[in-house]
Design an enzyme around this catalytic site. Structure first.
Site, short mmCIF file in Angstrom:
data_model
loop_
_atom_site.label_atom_id
_atom_site.label_comp_id
_atom_site.label_asym_id
_atom_site.label_seq_id
_atom_site.Cartn_x
_atom_site.Cartn_y
_atom_site.Cartn_z
N TYR A 146 38.25 48.64 35.26
CA TYR A 146 37.63 48.49 33.94
C TYR A 146 37.02 49.81 33.44
CZ TYR A 146 38.05 43.42 34.58
OH TYR A 146 38.54 42.15 34.78
N LYS A 196 42.58 43.35 48.85
CA LYS A 196 44.03 43.21 48.67
C LYS A 196 44.68 44.42 49.33
CE LYS A 196 47.72 41.34 46.67
NZ LYS A 196 48.24 39.99 46.96
N ASP A 228 44.03 36.64 46.73
CA ASP A 228 44.79 35.45 46.28
C ASP A 228 44.51 34.25 47.18
OD1 ASP A 228 46.00 37.51 47.72
OD2 ASP A 228 48.04 36.85 47.35
N ASP A 252 35.47 39.43 38.42
CA ASP A 252 35.56 38.86 37.07
C ASP A 252 36.35 37.55 37.14
OD1 ASP A 252 35.44 38.55 34.36
OD2 ASP A 252 36.76 40.23 33.86
N ASP A 256 34.91 33.18 37.53
CA ASP A 256 35.24 32.11 36.58
C ASP A 256 35.85 30.92 37.33
OD1 ASP A 256 34.34 33.52 34.35
OD2 ASP A 256 36.04 32.90 33.12
#
Ligand code: NAD
Length: 364
Positions: A146, A196, A228, A252, A256
């Site tokens: 980001y 990851k 994942d 992020d 959620d």
């Protein structure tokens, strides 16, 4: 009388509705604690852009610079409205990321919490979450994709292209992972490091730092999980998690998902902690689909007030009282319309009614 100055950024969409309820709760705490909160309102986000020509105006920066903590409503516009603003001034790029950068709020705490008596709100099978859900997600907030360099243009073949970079140095990783080890120590001492490293070099460095730091925390049970797989595990067996730590974009997205397993993003407050200054905001966005209808769930915003009292002002007791007051409102059979009511027994109340009831519970 002790005094704390708070910059209040109402934001967009449901932001002003949520901030109104947060302020009611702050005033109730004020009258019972004897601490004065000096609230300094300032424009921020999409509405600020349309009113002033900047989504993070200079006057807002000055208010934020001078305050002790920042209470921020969600910002953001619908995709259609965003496109009316120059890309660099669109609320996240023009206001949110610069706010995080300005105060280097690197440690984002996102509690994913549902006490046992409220598990009916979750879409998960009750047998998977008996005893409730109690996770703290810790997200690195000022690095990674980001904040990396961006480039866009046209290739020699005339195709539009974009390039974004994901950068971390070891100190940035060490700082956030250390916060997570310390947090785990205060809780059940289980830390899941999300990575990851089978694909991303940034995760290889992440894991190196995690292994190095783990030597200083032999009392914390460290577990490694690929991002994942973490998404699936959060749905299938969330009770295995206590503290989870991850880089910016993973956090992020997974947080959620955290809101999803609770039953609504409206149950997701957050603290964005920096060395000098911290700010507090719901984890969710400005929900343009329900703005102005008086139905948004203010738990996320009032919970952010509770986090502010605890982390910025050392008012742990008052913070605990706010969490308890919100539980009492739900416990008395009230809910907001975003939450499930499988037995159809709950009374749906508005945003402002929820705030009023939290205040009454605090006063009783
Ligand atoms: P969103 O988080 O605003 O909403 C997703 C869904 O959750 C919607 O159905 C919404 O109605 C619901 N929801 C969210 N908060 C709720 C609440 N308190 N009570 C009840 N329901 C709630 O995500 P989006 O629609 O993808 O994004 C809207 C805008 O918010 C976009 O412009 C986005 O960029 C921005 N955004 C801002 C922040 C921030 O300010 N930190 C974070 C995320 C998204």
């Amino acid at each position: 009388m002790p005094k704390h100055t708070i910059a209040v950024l109402e934001g967009d969409g449901i932001g002003p509705e949520l901030i109104r309820e947060a302020v009611k709760v702050l005033r109730a705490i004020e009258s019972r604690s004897g601490v004065h909160f000096d609230l300094q309102y300032a424009p921020f986000g999409g509405r600020a852009y349309f009113d002033t020509g900047a989504s993070f105006p200079e006057e807002t920066k000055a208010v934020c610079d001078a305050c002790d903590a920042i209470l921020k409503g969600p910002i953001g516009l619908s995709l259609e409205d965003s496109r009316k603003i120059p890309v660099e001034e669109q609320p996240e790029r023009g206001a949110l990321l610069p706010l995080r950068q300005r105060y280097h709020t690197y440690a984002n705490f996102r509690p994913v919490y549902l006490p046992p008596e409220l598990i009916h709100f979750s879409p998960l099978r009750p047998d998977r979450i008996q005893g409730g859900i109690d996770i703290i997600m810790i997200r690195e907030l000022v690095g990674g994709l980001y904040f990396g360099e961006k480039e866009h243009g046209e290739t020699q073949e005339g195709l539009r292209y974009v390039k974004e970079t994901l950068e971390y140095d070891e100190s940035e990783i060490r700082n956030i992972v250390q916060v997570a080890f310390e947090e785990a120590r205060k809780r059940r001492s289980i830390l899941h490091s999300v990575h990851k490293s089978n694909v991303l070099m940034s995760s290889v460095l992440w894991n190196d730092i995690v292994f190095e730091l783990a030597q200083h925390y032999p009392d914390v049970q460290l577990k490694h999980i690929i991002v994942d797989a973490a998404a699936a595990a959060l749905v299938l067996n969330p009770q295995q998690f206590d503290v989870m730590v991850m880089e910016n974009m993973f956090g992020d997205i997974l947080s959620d998902l955290g809101g999803g397993i609770l039953g609504s993003l409206g149950l997701m407050p957050s603290a964005c902690v920096g060395i000098q200054k911290s700010y507090y905001e719901p984890s969710h966005g400005s929900a343009p689909d329900i703005a102005g209808k008086g139905i948004a769930n203010p738990y996320s915003m009032i919970g952010s007030v509770a986090l502010m009292l605890e982390k910025s002002f050392g008012m742990e007791e008052e913070s605990r009282q706010i969490w308890n007051a919100m539980r009492q409102v739900f416990g008395a059979g009230f809910t907001t319309s975003d939450l499930r009511d499988p037995e159809g027994k709950l009374k749906i109340i508005s945003t402002s009614d929820f705030g009023d009831r939290v205040v009454s519970a605090l006063q009783s």
